[in-house]
Design a protein around this motif. Structure first.
Motif, PDB file in Angstrom:
ATOM      1  N   ILE A  11       0.826  -1.220   0.000  1.00  0.00           N
ATOM      2  CA  ILE A  11       0.000   0.000   0.000  1.00  0.00           C
ATOM      3  C   ILE A  11       0.857   1.266   0.000  1.00  0.00           C
ATOM      4  CG2 ILE A  11      -2.058  -0.990   1.093  1.00  0.00           C
ATOM      5  CD1 ILE A  11      -0.861   0.327   3.741  1.00  0.00           C
ATOM      6  N   THR A  16      -2.015  -3.546  -2.985  1.00  0.00           N
ATOM      7  CA  THR A  16      -3.192  -3.544  -2.099  1.00  0.00           C
ATOM      8  C   THR A  16      -2.926  -4.243  -0.774  1.00  0.00           C
ATOM      9  OG1 THR A  16      -4.051  -5.574  -3.103  1.00  0.00           O
ATOM     10  CG2 THR A  16      -4.814  -3.493  -4.049  1.00  0.00           C
ATOM     11  N   GLU A 138      -9.131   3.552  -9.514  1.00  0.00           N
ATOM     12  CA  GLU A 138     -10.063   3.042  -8.492  1.00  0.00           C
ATOM     13  C   GLU A 138     -11.122   4.077  -8.151  1.00  0.00           C
ATOM     14  OE1 GLU A 138      -7.462  -0.017  -5.724  1.00  0.00           O
ATOM     15  OE2 GLU A 138      -8.315   1.791  -4.834  1.00  0.00           O
ATOM     16  N   LYS A 247      -6.393  -7.262  -5.498  1.00  0.00           N
ATOM     17  CA  LYS A 247      -7.330  -6.400  -6.229  1.00  0.00           C
ATOM     18  C   LYS A 247      -6.750  -5.834  -7.506  1.00  0.00           C
ATOM     19  CE  LYS A 247      -9.572  -5.019  -1.985  1.00  0.00           C
ATOM     20  NZ  LYS A 247      -8.745  -4.281  -1.048  1.00  0.00           N
ATOM     21  N   ARG A 248      -5.454  -6.075  -7.751  1.00  0.00           N
ATOM     22  CA  ARG A 248      -4.852  -5.577  -8.983  1.00  0.00           C
ATOM     23  C   ARG A 248      -4.714  -6.717  -9.991  1.00  0.00           C
ATOM     24  NH1 ARG A 248      -5.618  -1.032  -7.175  1.00  0.00           N
ATOM     25  NH2 ARG A 248      -4.127   0.175  -5.984  1.00  0.00           N
TER      26      ARG A 248
END
Ligand code: AMP
Ligand code: FE
Ligand code: FE
Ligand code: ZN
Length: 281
Positions: A11, A16, A138, A247-248
């Motif tokens: 992060i 993420t 996002e 999430k990527r």
């Protein structure tokens, strides 16, 4: 076999996963050592070293610098540098400030295109200090302008698209020097994706130390090819997953690693270079 992943994001750039999650995941998967290599940022490294010690996982300092050579975007990985090095930290602060301002510019461009989104929407997505296009993407999904991050890149954020703003970069030569003066060694990130094949000799003249042969987006033949190129040029190899987290897209963590022997070679080179610099002073 001992596994080492020298390319991981958190992060603190556009990954993420929190530092602790990355360490736990690596320890559970039986890795022996890792490096966190956030884009233009080392904020996660000290924590990673500390948490790694508790988990019995070796963590080496790492970073992935945004550089440029003849209009080509090149990423330079740095390892084993001194986290407290003043010049490195001053330069990273420049990157962080520039990324923030670039985020504001991207939002301005989007607004001019009639898209209702604020910089605050973007800032909410940012968990560390560095702003990247994935955070804008996002935010565009969150406010309902785009369905997916991919669509946000394809419609607005990718190079050549209407809200593209280039980021602050330093020359490859300066990136290599910056890492060296901080006591580290430099590796050319994912040459197969950056199409940096033709530049390896030039970068070697600037004292590049290694080539990232093993990478999740390299085909097997590319891995072998870049291993061969490194050997021919007198460079070591590095490697890793370049995992940005769940999430990527598909998390790439696991099957992409180098061996402990290869890490030891890199570490010894860093040590030798450090000793040479001290002798010269
Ligand atoms: P930045 O450093 O802010 O320019 O953002 C670059 C990051 O965006 C890369 O490291 C990738 O993680 C991500 N990225 C780049 N292109 C795409 C794309 N087409 N779709 C999704 N993510 C992308
Ligand atoms: Fe990234
Ligand atoms: Fe990269
Ligand atoms: Zn990366």
């Amino acid at each position: 076999m001992s596994k080492v992943d020298l390319h991981l994001h958190t992060i603190h750039s556009d990954g993420t996963m929190k530092v602790g999650e990355v360490i736990n995941r690596a320890a559970q998967a039986g890795f022996s050592a890792i490096a966190i290599t956030d884009h233009d940022c080392i904020d996660g490294v000290a924590d990673a070293i500390r948490i790694g010690k508790e988990a019995g996982l070796k963590v080496v300092s790492g970073v992935e610098l945004s550089a440029i050579y003849q209009n080509h975007d090149i990423h330079i990985l740095g390892y084993f540098f001194d986290l407290k090095n003043e010049k490195l930290n001053a330069e990273l602060q420049k990157f962080i400030t520039a990324r923030y301002e670039r985020g504001e510019k991207i939002v301005e461009k989007l607004n001019k295109l009639g898209i209702r989104i604020s910089f605050e929407d973007v800032r909410k997505r940012v968990k560390g200090r560095t702003v990247g296009r994935p955070h804008v993407a996002e935010a565009l999904v969150k406010v309902g302008v785009c369905k997916t991050v991919r669509e946000a890149f394809d419609s607005f954020l990718a190079e050549g698209k209407p809200a593209y703003v280039p980021k602050y970069k330093i020359s490859v030569k300066d990136a290599i020097e910056l890492i060296h003066q901080a006591g580290g060694i430099a590796s050319l990130a994912h040459p197969g994706i950056s199409r940096a094949d033709d530049f390896i000799e030039q970068f070697a003249k600037w004292d590049l130390d290694a080539v990232e042969a093993m990478h999740s987006k390299h085909w097997d033949v590319q891995v072998d090819y870049f291993k061969m190129r490194a050997e021919q040029t007198g460079l070591l190899i590095s490697g890793g997953s370049d995992c940005h987290g769940e999430k990527r897209g598909e998390p790439t963590f696991g099957p992409y690693f180098i061996s402990m022997e290869e890490l030891v070679k890199l570490e010894q080179l860093a040590e030798n270079k450090k000793n040479k610099t001290t002798e010269n002073n």
